[in-house]
Design an enzyme around this catalytic site. Structure first.
Site, mmCIF file in Angstrom:
data_model
loop_
_atom_site.group_PDB
_atom_site.id
_atom_site.type_symbol
_atom_site.label_atom_id
_atom_site.label_comp_id
_atom_site.label_asym_id
_atom_site.label_seq_id
_atom_site.Cartn_x
_atom_site.Cartn_y
_atom_site.Cartn_z
ATOM 1 C CG ASN A 44 73.558 -56.153 -52.196
ATOM 2 O OD1 ASN A 44 74.702 -55.787 -51.943
ATOM 3 N ND2 ASN A 44 72.502 -55.427 -51.875
ATOM 4 C CB CYS A 159 75.664 -42.601 -16.487
ATOM 5 S SG CYS A 159 75.535 -41.077 -17.409
#
Lengths: 623, 330
Positions: A44, A159
């Protein structure tokens, strides 16, 4: 122009436009390095390439295309990595100017150092969507590329990924780097995913292992229930975590797909799938990658994709690495991330959006690259003429600032020392040499083939030409904690690190510290005094070198005329530019697109990274 | 413009090819692009850059109007014309460029329109959503702009010209509604009303802000001189400088402007430029125009209103709004 020898690094979005413009502008001796091959999504904007070129070397095809309209110039292509050792200082010295059209910070830093060492001017550039910039770096006249802090790839605490996601990107990282890796990747890799089943908390069985002859549908459902059901219930048991957070909901197959029970047995439903490109979307008749699927559909995709991997791509299991161009992998990760997001009350995303996040895709258009290429050539010509008073940093903006869409800024003056004394805080009793080398020396300092010395002792060396016993010795050292190296590294030890290829040498003073905050300091070590690229989670040292800022109201109101800034005003312009930035490029909405992405010069490969050593830190692992 | 939004989904081929740009402007904009029809009059260094950009972007169709035969001089800033006389000899610029452009994106229809922009009638223009004129006389520009405005169909009009290392873009979107993203992600509907080219250039210079880009004045002087002498664009040379400067002085006296607002040095540069186009400047102007046309078709993003100037001498790319709206508007 005719006599100049130019090196281009990168033959992609900027590279194609640049090569064309250089050729038209009268340059006759151009060398171009690019390690990539052509993909459909390049077409593109990388207009020198055609569909028929997919898979071929960008550098070579670009050269051939340009020779068609400028047959009499010399273009030398290298299908190689600019970090290869043959592109050494001697190689760089042969050029009058180097022009970068790269897409990652690592390579840019490498080239910067080689240009400094070779004393060759460098014109840097970058584009993202509608934004772009060009900067000029000439030793002795301007700052080098690394003198200004650069944003580095964002990493997330373990975490957050394993227990408390709050954004969609956290779910993607979980799905990609934990679940996908666990199911389809290298079994020997450490993985933080909870593997114990509820029936068997003491046994060694890994829930993710498929039993011999286990029915695929059963297996798939079992995995689903484990990661989206059982694991969440286990997490909920820890009340502390959820005191101030929204609790996640466990999801089981029977809840998400109550009516599908009958169809869930047996192998995947489809006959529409082609053998070589299995797709869950195709099986299920889901055609629109822009559509946001329901929880039910996401669940179907998850189960179907999992089954398809085992049915059609069994040989690859155990070796797979996530690839954004692997349709089935993208489907699986999208579905998994969405189910997890659903559990945690995070908005779901389409496959198109998820792919962008998981694949770190940078949005790009032809026009910005064309503009930037034009600006690069204009600066390159000034450099070749030695017109240093007129060197400019050029910014291409999406919205006008003081009536300007293209804004020139005078370059900053060179710093006296790019690298002030470095201090590294680290736990010398628990941190291995390997971690320091990977997280600090190679990653933050950007060295490619470093050498590490403690006093007169060489504790590590990287590169070719090592004797086998030397290499073995270094391999051993890598696995030792700092305090136990043959030349122990403890509090107040000074390390000397050097990279010959980059001609870069610096010292690092080690300070021992026992504990690190897992959220704020996920690497388990903190580098200070580094005025190069800065980690977002650490205070930037770049601010300490700030020049006095003048804050007169006139600055902001002055017209386009008045852009020759005095030093104090430079900060102000950066502030103006920053106010146009939306720093969270990851919150794409499907139809609006994020054209207000960061004005970053680098389109980092690794925008989303998992903290590499999940074993660090104080938080207990989920049982 | 055709009603936006989707009657059809993008094909798998389009989604794959346009992936990176869809991430910039979204699927809806991409669909609108695929239905847009663009006319370009005048093939030169800047318009070929523009054409490359919009073909890559995936417009519905692109029509090229330029009957002039290709000459060697054209090869200078033009990467669409192979330097092989057996290929380009005896053919029009539009023809040769058309062949090359088709290659860039097989999904875009690129074709040649024979004719002269100064002779095209209104009905012909109805085929298009966007009209770009380059290298034309002031008379022609005004004529085409006027014709576009007269149609009931909304046709956006642009001019683009490069004089060696500087250049100008003019934009007339008549009434244009678009969506603008605000900080914080929400979108806002806005509307702009543009003056015609005639209206814009008729604004007396003494009504314009002092700091208006000098290139604006310089280009108007050149345009008017060419008009009065019957020169085609680019035919005026440095030897005309005394006559041109005399005109400049005239205008300045009438409008009480001082020398620095229309500097002699700048006029000399423009005259010396002739038809020369500096390739990096073509890339910049063609890129800016490409973006503008995409914004206009997609109705997304704040378009330039209404002049844009770039000068490699100072590196600034500046927007001038002429006539300048009164301070309390907006």
């Amino acid at each position: 122009m005719q006599a100049a020898k130019v090196l281009m690094v990168g033959a992609g979005g900027i590279g194609c436009e640049l090569l064309k413009t250089l050729a038209l502008s009268g340059f006759t001796d151009i060398h171009i390095i690019d390690l990539d091959t052509i993909e459909v999504s390049n077409l593109n904007r990388q207009f020198l390439f055609r569909q028929s070129h997919v898979g071929q070397s960008k550098a070579k095809v670009a050269r051939d295309a340009v020779l068609k309209f400028r047959p009499n110039i010399n273009i030398t292509p290298y299908h190689a990595n600019v970090k290869d050792s043959n592109f050494n200082v001697e190689f760089f010295k042969q050029f009058n100017v180097v022009l970068n059209g790269l897409d990652n910070l690592d390579a840019r830093r490498h080239v910067n150092r080689l240009c400094l060492a070779a004393e060759v001017p460098l014109v840097e550039s970058g584009t993202t969507g509608f934004l772009g910039q060009v900067t000029v770096h000439v030793k002795g006249k301007t700052e080098c590329y690394e003198c200004q802090p650069k944003p580095v790839p964002k990493s997330y605490p373990v975490c957050t990924i394993t227990s408390t996601p709050s954004k969609f990107v956290h779910c993607i990282v979980w799905a990609k780097d934990l679940l996908f890796a666990k199911l389809f990747g290298d079994k020997n890799q450490d993985n933080d995913l909870n593997v114990r089943s509820k029936d068997d908390s003491n046994s060694k069985t890994d829930v993710f292992e498929r039993s011999v002859d286990e029915d695929l549908s059963q297996y798939a459902q079992r995995i689903y229930d484990h990661v989206f059901g059982y694991n969440i219930e286990t997490a909920l048991a820890n009340e502390e975590t959820w005191k101030n957070r929204r609790k996640p909901c466990p999801i089981y197959v029977k809840d998400a797909l109550p009516e599908d029970a009958v169809q869930l047995n047996g192998s995947s439903k489809d006959h529409k799938n082609e053998e070589h490109e299995p797709s869950a979307m195709v099986s299920l008749g889901l055609r629109n990658p822009q559509e946001i699927w329901s929880l039910a559909d996401n669940s179907r995709v998850f189960l179907e994709a999992l089954k398809l991997f085992f049915e059609k791509r069994e040989k690859e299991i155990g070796n797979l690495i996530f690839d954004k161009d692997d349709q089935l992998a993208v489907e699986f990760v999208t579905a998994a991330a969405n189910i997890r997001a659903s559990s945690f009350g995070i908005p779901l995303h389409s496959l198109f959006e998820a792919k962008g996040v998981a694949g770190n895709i940078v949005h790009a258009v032809a026009t910005t690259n064309a503009i930037i290429a034009g600006l690069i050539v204009i600066e390159a010509i000034k450099v070749l003429k030695g017109d240093y008073q007129n060197y400019r940093m050029m910014y291409c903006l999406e919205h006008p600032t003081r009536k300007m869409l293209l804004m020139p800024v005078e370059p900053f003056e060179p710093n006296e020392s790019c690298y002030t004394p470095l201090v590294l805080e680290v736990n010398t009793k628990t941190t291995k040499l390997r971690e320091v080398i990977e997280k600090v020396i190679k990653s933050k300092l950007g060295m490619n083939l470093p050498l590490v010395m403690v006093g007169a002792s060489l504790v590590f060396e990287d590169g070719e030409g090592l004797e086998p016993d030397e290499a073995a010795n270094y391999a051993l050292n890598l696995e030792k904690v700092l305090a136990e190296l043959p030349a122990p590294v403890v509090n107040d030890t000074k390390l000397t690190v050097e990279d010959f290829q980059q001609e870069l040498k610096c010292s690092i003073n080690i300070k021992h510290r026992d504990e690190f905050d897992e959220e704020k300091e996920p690497d388990g070590m903190v580098l200070a005094g580094w005025s190069g690229p800065v980690d977002k989670q650490v205070t930037s040292n770049g601010n300490k070198r700030s020049v006095p800022s003048s804050s007169s109201a006139d600055d902001v109101n002055s017209t386009a005329e008045d852009v020759s800034l005095k030093p104090g005003m430079k900060r102000k312009l950066n502030e103006i530019l920053e106010s146009h930035e939306n720093s969270d490029t990851l919150q794409n909405k499907s139809d609006v697109g994020s054209s207000s992405a960061q004005l970053v010069e680098d389109d980092d490969d690794d925008l989303v990274m998992l903290d590499e050593d999940p074993k660090q830190g104080k938080k207990k692992r989920l049982q | 413009m055709d009603g936006g939004g989707a009657e059809r989904e993008l094909t798998a081929q389009e989604t794959a090819l346009y992936d990176r740009q869809i991430r910039v402007w979204g699927v809806d904009a991409q669909k609108r692009l695929s239905k847009a029809h663009v006319l370009v009059c005048g093939m030169n260094g800047t318009t070929i850059e523009f054409c490359k950009n919009i073909v890559l972007a995936g417009v519905g169709s692109l029509s090229l109007m330029d009957d002039q035969t290709v000459t060697e001089a054209d090869l200078n800033a033009n990467f669409l014309i192979p330097p092989d006389e057996s290929i380009y000899g005896g053919r029009s610029r539009a023809e040769v460029c058309c062949e090359s452009l088709k290659d860039f994106n097989p999904m875009v229809q690129v074709s040649v329109e024979k004719g002269d922009p100064s002779l095209i009638d209104g009905e012909f223009l109805d085929k298009f959503d966007i009209v770009v004129v380059s290298g034309a006389s002031l008379k022609t520009k005004l004529l085409v702009n006027d014709n576009c405005r007269k149609r009931s169909k909304h046709i956006a009009f642009y001019t683009i010209d490069c004089k060696d290392s500087c250049g100008e873009i003019f934009v007339d979107l008549q009434k244009h509604s678009f969506v603008q993203k605000k900080n914080g992600g929400e979108t806002e509907q806005q509307e702009l009303t543009y003056p015609s080219l005639q209206e814009a250039i008729s604004v007396p210079w003494n009504n314009l802000p002092r700091k208006t880009t000098k290139l604006y004045f310089a280009m108007r002087v050149l345009e008017n001189y060419e008009l009065s002498e019957g020169h085609s664009p680019g035919k005026t040379t440095l030897s005309d400088i005394p006559a041109v400067l005399a005109q400049v002085k005239d205008v300045r006296d009438k409008m009480s402007l001082n020398e620095s607002q229309v500097p002699t040095a700048l006029m000399e540069r423009l005259l010396a430029a002739g038809k020369k186009e500096h390739p990096p400047v073509c890339a910049i102007l063609g890129g800016i125009l490409g973006q503008e046309v995409i914004k206009s078709i997609s109705c997304k993003g704040d378009p330039i209103k209404n002049f844009f100037y770039f000068d490699a001498a100072d590196g600034k790319g500046v927007i001038e709004d002429i006539p300048t709206p009164p301070p309390c508007a907006n």
